[in-house]
Design an enzyme around this catalytic site. Structure first.
Site, mmCIF file in Angstrom:
data_model
loop_
_atom_site.group_PDB
_atom_site.id
_atom_site.type_symbol
_atom_site.label_atom_id
_atom_site.label_comp_id
_atom_site.label_asym_id
_atom_site.label_seq_id
_atom_site.Cartn_x
_atom_site.Cartn_y
_atom_site.Cartn_z
ATOM 1 C CD1 TRP A 182 -2.714 1.718 0.458
ATOM 2 C CD2 TRP A 182 -1.391 2.500 2.095
ATOM 3 N NE1 TRP A 182 -3.099 3.016 0.748
ATOM 4 C CE2 TRP A 182 -2.308 3.508 1.733
ATOM 5 C CE3 TRP A 182 -0.453 2.754 3.100
ATOM 6 C CZ2 TRP A 182 -2.315 4.758 2.359
ATOM 7 C CZ3 TRP A 182 -0.456 3.995 3.721
ATOM 8 C CH2 TRP A 182 -1.390 4.981 3.343
ATOM 9 C CD GLU A 208 -4.702 -1.410 1.926
ATOM 10 O OE1 GLU A 208 -3.547 -1.640 2.324
ATOM 11 O OE2 GLU A 208 -5.618 -1.037 2.675
ATOM 12 C CE LYS A 263 -6.731 5.963 2.494
ATOM 13 N NZ LYS A 263 -5.791 6.110 3.603
ATOM 14 C CG ASP A 294 -8.864 -0.927 3.992
ATOM 15 O OD1 ASP A 294 -9.968 -0.569 4.434
ATOM 16 O OD2 ASP A 294 -7.809 -0.815 4.649
ATOM 17 C CG HIS A 341 -8.943 1.927 1.546
ATOM 18 N ND1 HIS A 341 -7.668 1.501 1.314
ATOM 19 C CD2 HIS A 341 -8.931 2.469 2.789
ATOM 20 C CE1 HIS A 341 -6.913 1.757 2.367
ATOM 21 N NE2 HIS A 341 -7.662 2.343 3.280
ATOM 22 C CG HIS A 374 -6.184 -4.257 5.013
ATOM 23 N ND1 HIS A 374 -5.321 -3.208 4.857
ATOM 24 C CD2 HIS A 374 -5.416 -5.343 5.286
ATOM 25 C CE1 HIS A 374 -4.076 -3.644 5.020
ATOM 26 N NE2 HIS A 374 -4.111 -4.929 5.267
ATOM 27 C CG ASP A 390 -10.669 7.148 10.439
ATOM 28 O OD1 ASP A 390 -9.508 7.099 9.995
ATOM 29 O OD2 ASP A 390 -11.105 6.352 11.288
ATOM 30 C CG ASP A 413 -7.718 3.366 8.796
ATOM 31 O OD1 ASP A 413 -7.570 2.341 8.126
ATOM 32 O OD2 ASP A 413 -7.380 4.494 8.399
ATOM 33 C CG ASP A 434 -5.797 -1.372 8.045
ATOM 34 O OD1 ASP A 434 -5.217 -0.862 9.019
ATOM 35 O OD2 ASP A 434 -5.721 -0.907 6.887
HETATM 36 C C1 RNT Z 1 -4.164 2.931 4.778
HETATM 37 C C2 RNT Z 1 -4.225 1.481 4.437
HETATM 38 C C3 RNT Z 1 -3.100 0.645 4.995
HETATM 39 C C4 RNT Z 1 -2.707 1.004 6.405
HETATM 40 C C5 RNT Z 1 -1.794 0.019 7.057
HETATM 41 C C6 RNT Z 1 -1.143 0.566 8.267
HETATM 42 O O1 RNT Z 1 -5.277 3.609 4.396
HETATM 43 O O2 RNT Z 1 -5.444 0.949 4.842
HETATM 44 O O3 RNT Z 1 -3.440 -0.687 4.881
HETATM 45 O O4 RNT Z 1 -3.815 1.171 7.219
HETATM 46 O O5 RNT Z 1 -0.902 -0.470 6.154
HETATM 47 ZN ZN ZN Z 2 -5.705 -1.145 4.759
#
Ligand code: RNT
Ligand code: ZN
Length: 421
Positions: A188, A229, A231, A262, A265, A289, A297, A299, A328
């Site tokens: 990523w 990955e 985003k 993810d 994302h 993820h 945000d 996460d 994640d």
């Molecule tokens: C960031 C990504 C990535 C990170 C990690 C720490 O938006 O999701 O995966 O969160 O690698």
């Molecule tokens: Zn991630």
């Protein structure tokens, strides 16, 4: 007082009436392995640098007692795993968590070697854990989202990160060999543009060339699974992300590597669970993820909500063996051990909940166009005594039931965390 066994028996009867084999569901759920990210424990800081977290991701909050040494982080990870049902889980490490023996032992990220992770391998072996890995292309003087990492126009910077990724392949191979389990290595990068870009193609061409160069490295594809990955945006890079979903989905297809989805994302109205069945028609393996997006945000700690249940249902019905399920999320505003645990347990709950759905029947009803019954059945499943089966599952797996883990976690804060310097 009814015993847990009695509660379970009653629950099992109710599920049986709907045609669900509860014992089988428990068995299947316990086989699904999760990869727990190490970075919830220290707000994604790591041990190889002293600077702040960068790369368009952020932890907010100032809850005390975060782990600041490898020993503390390992101690906390050990604690969290005592609350997680299921066997054979994995630990997901970032390159920034390299452990250097003494101040003179530090090397930059392009020179990392397996030996910098030997202590993690010992830890994994001692706890029967597999290992996954990630190059760290943020929180570093050469990692600036707008200037780019693997997509940088500065050739020196771009080659630095290519060398870093190749070093990480060697380390992933070492993890796989030592643990006897494949290692998923996820790439990523934070690269993107804050405002209307002057160009959208050059950086993507450079990213493609960088990945091509990385993949030229010889590695054992039965041991290391490389994933990319995507985003939608990051903080400070809101207008364009170089590694977009279209970029990586196509790149993964063309190069026979894994696409990593993810769940934080995508645009908020996209149903991420809906993507899995399509992706798996074209890939044998898919990496995830699991996270929870809220406004800007991506996460937040995962909780047992509709999104997670739907994701789990897709994992279960398409075959959990096809997934690398990584978590994640990171929250620095609450007890980090509790955050970790809530996120992991919510995923476990969602998977068990999904195993307890009459999935075959629902699919048949779909083919028979009986949409009325599908809706009624979903609503009926929501009020079955899931909590009793969950508690039984926890007990079977030797971990605390829902009523009990948090008190133990508070005790850990009192006895261990609060004594930290
Ligand atoms: C960031 C990504 C990535 C990170 C990690 C720490 O938006 O999701 O995966 O969160 O690698
Ligand atoms: Zn991630």
């Amino acid at each position: 007082m009814t015993t847990l066994q009695e509660r379970y028996e009653t629950a099992r009867e109710r599920y049986t009436k709907v045609g669900v084999d509860v014992d089988k569901a428990l068995e299947e759920a316990a086989k699904i392995r999760l990869s727990m990210h190490c970075w919830q424990g220290d707000d994604v800081i790591g041990f190889d640098q002293k600077g702040p977290l960068t790369g368009g991701i952020q932890t907010t909050g100032n809850y005390p007692y975060k782990a600041t040494t490898p020993e503390e982080l390992m101690q906390d990870i050990e604690k969290v795993f005592t609350y997680i049902p299921g066997k054979g889980h994995k630990l997901n490490l970032h390159a920034s968590y390299a452990i250097f023996d003494g101040p003179d032992a530090w090397v930059d990220r392009d020179a990392l070697e397996p030996r910098h992770f030997a202590k993690w391998v010992d830890f994994a072996k001692a706890h029967d854990l597999g290992l996954d890995f990630n190059p760290t292309m943020f929180s570093h003087p050469k990692a600036n989202a707008q200037l780019g990492t693997l997509s940088a126009s500065d050739e020196e910077v771009r080659q630095f990160w290519i060398r870093h990724c190749i070093a990480c392949i060697r380390i992933s191979e070492y993890f796989a060999e030592e643990t006897g389990q494949p290692c998923m290595m996820n790439i990523w990068i934070p690269d993107g543009v804050k405002d209307v870009p002057g160009d959208r193609i050059r950086a993507r061409k450079r990213l493609k060339a960088s990945l091509d160069q990385i993949l030229q490295t010889d590695y054992d594809q039965s041991k290391v699974y490389i994933a990319v990955e995507s985003k939608v945006f990051g903080i400070g890079v809101e207008s364009e992300t170089v590694g977009s979903h279209e970029f990586y989905m196509n790149y993964a297809n063309a190069n026979n590597i894994l696409c990593l989805i993810d769940t934080g994302h995508f645009h908020p109205t996209e149903v991420v669970a809906d993507k899995l069945s399509s992706m798996l028609l074209f890939h044998d393996k898919l990496a995830l993820h699991v996270s929870r997006p809220i406004r800007w945000d991506s996460d937040h700690v995962t909780i047992f909500n509709d999104d997670l249940r739907e994701l789990a249902q897709q994992i279960v019905t398409t075959g959990p063996e096809h997934y690398f399920i990584g978590m994640d999320y990171f929250d620095a505003s609450i007890n980090r051990i509790a955050a970790w645990t809530t996120g992991m347990r919510s995923m476990e709950k969602a998977l068990l909940y999904a195993e307890l759905l009459p999935n075959e029947k629902l699919a048949d009803l779909q083919d028979a166009h009986d949409f009325t019954q599908i809706q009624a059945l979903y609503e009926r499943m929501k009020v079955l005594p899931f909590g009793d089966v969950w508690d039984y599952y926890c007990e079977q797996n030797g971990v605390a039931a829902e009523d009990d883990w948090f008190a133990d976690c508070q005790q850990y804060e009192k006895e261990v965390l609060s004594k930290r310097a």
